[in-house]
Structure formats: C-alpha cells, structure tokens
Design a protein around this motif. Structure first.
Motif, PDB file in Angstrom:
ATOM      1  N   ARG A 153      16.153  39.260 -57.007  1.00 15.42           N
ATOM      2  CA  ARG A 153      16.374  40.398 -57.909  1.00 15.42           C
ATOM      3  C   ARG A 153      15.683  41.657 -57.391  1.00 15.42           C
ATOM      4  O   ARG A 153      16.187  42.778 -57.569  1.00 15.42           O
TER       5      ARG A 153
ATOM      6  N   ALA B  85      11.693  46.150 -64.965  1.00 12.97           N
ATOM      7  CA  ALA B  85      10.504  45.559 -65.591  1.00 12.97           C
ATOM      8  C   ALA B  85       9.890  44.496 -64.678  1.00 12.97           C
ATOM      9  O   ALA B  85       8.653  44.399 -64.564  1.00 12.97           O
TER      10      ALA B  85
ATOM     11  N   LYS C 261      19.790  47.180 -63.771  1.00 12.44           N
ATOM     12  CA  LYS C 261      19.317  46.507 -64.975  1.00 12.44           C
ATOM     13  C   LYS C 261      17.864  46.885 -65.270  1.00 12.44           C
ATOM     14  O   LYS C 261      17.019  46.870 -64.374  1.00 12.44           O
ATOM     15  N   THR C 262      17.628  47.215 -66.536  1.00 12.85           N
ATOM     16  CA  THR C 262      16.248  47.541 -66.920  1.00 12.85           C
ATOM     17  C   THR C 262      15.338  46.324 -66.759  1.00 12.85           C
ATOM     18  O   THR C 262      14.141  46.468 -66.493  1.00 12.85           O
ATOM     19  N   GLU C 263      15.912  45.111 -66.898  1.00 10.07           N
ATOM     20  CA  GLU C 263      15.101  43.900 -66.711  1.00 10.07           C
ATOM     21  C   GLU C 263      14.560  43.816 -65.291  1.00 10.07           C
ATOM     22  O   GLU C 263      13.427  43.385 -65.054  1.00 10.07           O
ATOM     23  N   ASP C 264      15.389  44.244 -64.312  1.00  7.93           N
ATOM     24  CA  ASP C 264      14.931  44.212 -62.928  1.00  7.93           C
ATOM     25  C   ASP C 264      13.839  45.249 -62.677  1.00  7.93           C
ATOM     26  O   ASP C 264      12.911  45.016 -61.889  1.00  7.93           O
TER      27      ASP C 264
ATOM     28  N   GLY D 190      11.857  38.134 -76.337  1.00  9.09           N
ATOM     29  CA  GLY D 190      10.974  38.320 -75.194  1.00  9.09           C
ATOM     30  C   GLY D 190       9.776  37.391 -75.265  1.00  9.09           C
ATOM     31  O   GLY D 190       9.784  36.368 -75.955  1.00  9.09           O
TER      32      GLY D 190
ATOM     33  N   SER E 212       6.040  47.240 -74.977  1.00 12.12           N
ATOM     34  CA  SER E 212       7.350  46.684 -75.322  1.00 12.12           C
ATOM     35  C   SER E 212       7.602  46.784 -76.822  1.00 12.12           C
ATOM     36  O   SER E 212       6.689  46.983 -77.632  1.00 12.12           O
TER      37      SER E 212
ATOM     38  N   GLU F  75      12.079  51.536 -74.825  1.00  8.10           N
ATOM     39  CA  GLU F  75      11.615  50.609 -75.847  1.00  8.10           C
ATOM     40  C   GLU F  75      11.517  51.311 -77.201  1.00  8.10           C
ATOM     41  O   GLU F  75      11.889  50.754 -78.239  1.00  8.10           O
TER      42      GLU F  75
END
Length: 314
Positions: A35, A7, A2-5, A91, A277, A76
C-alpha cells in the motif's frame, strides 16, 4: 488516493519502521509495503529512504507528512459534523492508562463507549512505563500531572486525587515517627519515577511547602510502592485509596494527618502534533461526561476511614 493509505503512511512515519508499524496495526508487513508503494506510485515521488532497520523521510515525504496532517484532522472533523453525534464510529483505539485508583471507573466507561459503538475495537494498555505515544500509536492516555510533556500533548483535567504520606509500624518503630516536615528529609523515602523519566523527589507537603527527600529505593509502580511500604522499606507518598485498606487494618500508618493533603491531578491526554480521529473525538466527549456524571452521582466518590474519621477523597 485513499485516505486510509495516507493514514498508514503517517503510522510508518511515527514508528520509523515498516515492521513496527505493521506490528502495531496488526497488518502483514507485505500488505503495508504494497500500500505504501501504491501511494508512492500514485504521487510519483519517493516518500522514504529505505534502510535495513529503519525508514527515514525524503524531502518530499516530509513535505507530504506536514501537509497531510492538518488535512486528515480537517477530514475527521468534517465527517463528525456530517454524520452527527448519534452516528456510530468504527476503527481502533489504543488507550494507555496509568495505574491510578480510578482505573475501574475509567475501564467501565470505556466498555460503555464500546457498547455504544460496536464497530469499534479497543486496546487498553495499563502501564507506568515510559511510552512514546506517537511511536507506539497510542491514541489517548490517562496520566498523572508531571508524567507527560505539556508541549507535546493536549491535556484535559479529569480527576483530583488526595495524596498522603504512609509508613509501616515496623519502619516507624525502627526509624521513629516524623512529627514535623523538617524531620521528613532525614528519613528513607520510597521514591517514584514518572513515565517521562522524572524522579518524584521534590514532594509537596500540604498546599504550600515542598520538601527534598532521598531514599535507597525508586519504583515506577504504585503496586510496588505499596508493597515496599508494607515491608517497611521507608516512607511513601500515595493516593489514600491505594493504602486505605492497610491503614484500617493497622498495617500502615498515615503520617501528618492534620496537614491538608496535596491534590494530585489526572489528565486525559493525546498528542498535539497528530490528527485526532473521529473515534478519539467521540471517546473524549464520552469520558468527560461519564466521569463528571460519576462524580456528581457519588459513584466515583470514595470515603476513606482513618482512625474513625471520615475523609472525602474527591
């Protein structure tokens, strides 16, 4: 993966601490730790050396951080291109604002941006204290020139501000009124310390001269600077909108009125070594347009009356 992880991994790197990253991101430490562990398991590498109070990157972690920084930026940008300019952004943005006279115009524009993007959350931090934007997870900041390191920031010039010398009648009665630039260094000046640690003691006089001044008081807040000037602590250098009301009611005197004032500059800045972002990209575009429109239609123009004369500030 996951890109969120990824980040989140970047935020841990930039704060240097799992606890600090969890506090800034408003996430439970256990969630962040879980995570991060899942990311390491998926990569099959150890990203951090875990210590009691800090976390330092392993060689693999440093390599992963360097490689994923431009990747996140490219992602992004791609999302921005695919979604189009009309798409809402989500966000969270943390925005630092130096306490400048235009702070209300800036906050109003921020509120407008939030109304256009209701899925977005915003945190506004008003401070003249030094803050590491990377470590404190600050996405964007409105700062005065000389208040940030140009090598570490991307800066967009947004506002000019005329700056004048002021003193109280009580101070001038006690110390005398300086009539020439040569007299100013002999007076007690109220010094100002910028967020980057630099003391503003080499002050511009007009457009082409710089004077070295000294004083027994140094502050890092325009509000404190104003109060000290009103109480006769010395001569200060401030934007006219800060002192205008007190010049009009006689509590302050503007010095060297015939000298063309110095123009300070305010910039919208963000860290150059951090991916920006989609929300930040859209916010920058919105602010540049909002402030340009504000100036063009006169809403940002302020007229200050000093002894009957009308002097435009922008």
């Amino acid at each position: 993966m996951k890109t969120e992880d990824i980040a989140l991994f970047h935020r841990i790197v930039e704060t240097g601490s799992l606890v600090e990253a969890a506090d800034i991101l408003n996430l439970p430490k256990s969630t962040l730790s879980r995570r991060l562990q899942a990311l390491e398991d998926e990569l099959n590498v150890k990203l951090f050396h875990r210590q009691s109070r800090a976390m330092t990157l392993t060689a693999s972690g440093s390599h992963f951080y360097d490689k994923t920084t431009p990747m996140l930026a490219t992602l992004e940008q791609t999302l921005s291109e695919l979604s189009g300019q009309e798409a809402q952004v989500a966000g969270h943005l943390r925005i630092l604002i130096f306490p400048i006279p235009e702070i209300l115009h800036i906050t109003h524009a921020i509120f407008e941006f939030m109304d256009l993007n209701p899925e977005l959350t915003v945190e506004i931090i008003v401070s003249s204290e030094p803050k590491d934007m990377i470590r404190n997870n600050i996405d964007l900041a409105f700062m005065l020139e000389d208040a940030f390191n140009e090598n570490e920031m991307v800066a967009r010039h947004i506002i000019d501000e005329t700056v004048h010398f002021f003193a109280s009648p009580e101070y001038l009665e006690r110390a005398g009124k300086p009539l020439t630039p040569e007299e100013l260094p002999a007076h007690n000046s109220i010094l100002f310390r910028y967020p980057n640690g630099r003391i503003f003691n080499e002050v511009p006089f007009g457009k082409e001269k710089t004077l070295s001044v000294t004083g027994n008081l140094c502050v890092n807040s325009l509000g404190t600077c104003l109060e000290a000037t009103l109480m006769g602590r010395g001569i200060s250098m401030m934007p006219l909108p800060i002192a205008q009301e007190y010049v009009e009611n006689g509590k302050l005197v503007m010095l060297f009125e015939d000298v063309e004032p110095y123009e300070g500059k305010c910039f919208l800045v963000y860290p150059s070594r951090r991916f920006i972002s989609l929300a930040s990209q859209r916010f920058i575009d919105h602010m540049m347009l909002a402030l340009e429109t504000c100036i063009q239609n006169g809403a940002c123009d302020r007229q200050a009356k000093t002894k009957g004369a009308i002097k435009p500030l922008i």
